[in-house]
Motif scaffolding. Sequence first.
Motif, mmCIF file in Angstrom:
data_model
loop_
_atom_site.group_PDB
_atom_site.id
_atom_site.type_symbol
_atom_site.label_atom_id
_atom_site.label_comp_id
_atom_site.label_asym_id
_atom_site.label_seq_id
_atom_site.Cartn_x
_atom_site.Cartn_y
_atom_site.Cartn_z
ATOM 1 N N ALA A 31 49.352 44.354 16.336
ATOM 2 C CA ALA A 31 48.920 43.766 17.596
ATOM 3 C C ALA A 31 48.098 42.520 17.306
ATOM 4 O O ALA A 31 47.279 42.505 16.395
ATOM 5 N N MET A 32 48.340 41.478 18.071
ATOM 6 C CA MET A 32 47.642 40.215 17.882
ATOM 7 C C MET A 32 46.676 39.973 19.039
ATOM 8 O O MET A 32 46.894 40.446 20.141
ATOM 9 N N LYS A 33 45.637 39.211 18.742
ATOM 10 C CA LYS A 33 44.710 38.763 19.772
ATOM 11 C C LYS A 33 45.053 37.302 20.029
ATOM 12 O O LYS A 33 44.869 36.456 19.159
ATOM 13 N N ILE A 34 45.586 37.024 21.222
ATOM 14 C CA ILE A 34 46.119 35.708 21.529
ATOM 15 C C ILE A 34 45.271 35.035 22.603
ATOM 16 O O ILE A 34 44.995 35.619 23.644
ATOM 17 N N LEU A 35 44.876 33.805 22.336
ATOM 18 C CA LEU A 35 44.111 33.002 23.279
ATOM 19 C C LEU A 35 45.052 32.071 24.029
ATOM 20 O O LEU A 35 45.823 31.339 23.416
ATOM 21 N N PHE A 36 44.992 32.124 25.363
ATOM 22 C CA PHE A 36 45.747 31.205 26.214
ATOM 23 C C PHE A 36 44.765 30.265 26.885
ATOM 24 O O PHE A 36 43.797 30.714 27.497
ATOM 25 N N HIS A 56 49.993 43.299 22.859
ATOM 26 C CA HIS A 56 49.039 42.343 22.304
ATOM 27 C C HIS A 56 47.846 42.196 23.234
ATOM 28 O O HIS A 56 47.941 42.437 24.436
ATOM 29 N N GLU A 57 46.725 41.780 22.684
ATOM 30 C CA GLU A 57 45.530 41.534 23.481
ATOM 31 C C GLU A 57 45.521 40.064 23.891
ATOM 32 O O GLU A 57 45.818 39.181 23.100
ATOM 33 N N CYS A 58 45.142 39.810 25.134
ATOM 34 C CA CYS A 58 45.137 38.452 25.661
ATOM 35 C C CYS A 58 43.725 38.042 26.044
ATOM 36 O O CYS A 58 43.027 38.757 26.741
ATOM 37 N N VAL A 59 43.328 36.877 25.568
ATOM 38 C CA VAL A 59 42.052 36.273 25.937
ATOM 39 C C VAL A 59 42.411 34.958 26.611
ATOM 40 O O VAL A 59 43.304 34.248 26.135
ATOM 41 N N VAL A 64 38.575 23.450 28.114
ATOM 42 C CA VAL A 64 38.473 23.188 26.684
ATOM 43 C C VAL A 64 37.161 23.768 26.147
ATOM 44 O O VAL A 64 37.132 24.354 25.059
ATOM 45 N N GLU A 65 36.084 23.648 26.928
ATOM 46 C CA GLU A 65 34.771 24.154 26.500
ATOM 47 C C GLU A 65 34.796 25.670 26.286
ATOM 48 O O GLU A 65 34.278 26.178 25.291
ATOM 49 N N GLU A 66 35.404 26.407 27.231
ATOM 50 C CA GLU A 66 35.527 27.868 27.094
ATOM 51 C C GLU A 66 36.320 28.205 25.840
ATOM 52 O O GLU A 66 35.954 29.106 25.087
ATOM 53 N N ALA A 67 37.411 27.484 25.626
ATOM 54 C CA ALA A 67 38.270 27.736 24.468
ATOM 55 C C ALA A 67 37.517 27.506 23.163
ATOM 56 O O ALA A 67 37.652 28.286 22.214
ATOM 57 N N GLU A 68 36.711 26.445 23.106
ATOM 58 C CA GLU A 68 35.934 26.161 21.895
ATOM 59 C C GLU A 68 35.001 27.323 21.564
ATOM 60 O O GLU A 68 34.897 27.732 20.402
ATOM 61 N N LYS A 69 34.325 27.873 22.567
ATOM 62 C CA LYS A 69 33.414 29.003 22.342
ATOM 63 C C LYS A 69 34.164 30.216 21.821
ATOM 64 O O LYS A 69 33.716 30.884 20.891
ATOM 65 N N ILE A 71 37.105 30.298 20.239
ATOM 66 C CA ILE A 71 37.630 30.041 18.889
ATOM 67 C C ILE A 71 36.512 30.153 17.854
ATOM 68 O O ILE A 71 36.700 30.754 16.794
ATOM 69 N N LYS A 72 35.344 29.612 18.172
ATOM 70 C CA LYS A 72 34.212 29.673 17.237
ATOM 71 C C LYS A 72 33.730 31.105 17.022
ATOM 72 O O LYS A 72 33.243 31.436 15.945
ATOM 73 N N ALA A 73 33.874 31.938 18.038
ATOM 74 C CA ALA A 73 33.475 33.343 17.910
ATOM 75 C C ALA A 73 34.427 34.101 16.984
ATOM 76 O O ALA A 73 34.103 35.184 16.511
ATOM 77 N N ASN A 74 35.585 33.516 16.736
ATOM 78 C CA ASN A 74 36.591 34.037 15.817
ATOM 79 C C ASN A 74 37.267 35.287 16.357
ATOM 80 O O ASN A 74 37.048 35.687 17.480
ATOM 81 N N GLY A 75 38.102 35.901 15.552
ATOM 82 C CA GLY A 75 38.824 37.092 15.963
ATOM 83 C C GLY A 75 40.135 36.800 16.673
ATOM 84 O O GLY A 75 40.834 37.705 17.089
ATOM 85 N N ILE A 76 40.488 35.529 16.830
ATOM 86 C CA ILE A 76 41.738 35.148 17.487
ATOM 87 C C ILE A 76 42.811 34.981 16.412
ATOM 88 O O ILE A 76 42.573 34.371 15.380
#
Length: 146
Positions: A31-36, A56-59, A64-69, A71-76
């Motif tokens: 299972a993947m954790k996918i950011l959209f 799969h898990e969806c985030v 862009v600001e939300e996405a940066e936070k 991605i920086k938190a990692n786990g994607i």
Amino acid sequence: MPAARVLLLTQKVCYDMKYRSMNNVDKKRRAMKILFVDDEPFILRFSQRFCKAVGHECVTAQTVEEAEKIIKANGIDLAVFDTEIGRRKGFELVGLCKEVGLSFIGSSTDATYKYQWLDLGALYFLEKPYRKSEFNAMIEASQKKS
């Protein structure tokens, strides 16, 4: 045994074999954790439902600001970026993805962006609206690359 009964039994055995092999593939797939990242709520809802349906898990992020936070938190494991996110561009997230080693897919309703995304290092480009089968094939292919 009548021919119709043999045919039905053969169809059932084929269906059972296909069903078992499909389930075995699904169990082996991680299972993947996918950011959209998209500014269209409809696309995000579709993506969430689809990801959940295929295990799969969806985030999601609408800016862009939300996405940066996130991605920086990692786990994607994988990110899917729309080209135009409000007044900003999904291209702005590429540098951050490369810093953290995150694979990404570009998407847009405008196919002219395809080569820009691929030149920047995207695994794939999805032209919106995309089909579930097309998206699932890209997720599976990205799992093989990682």
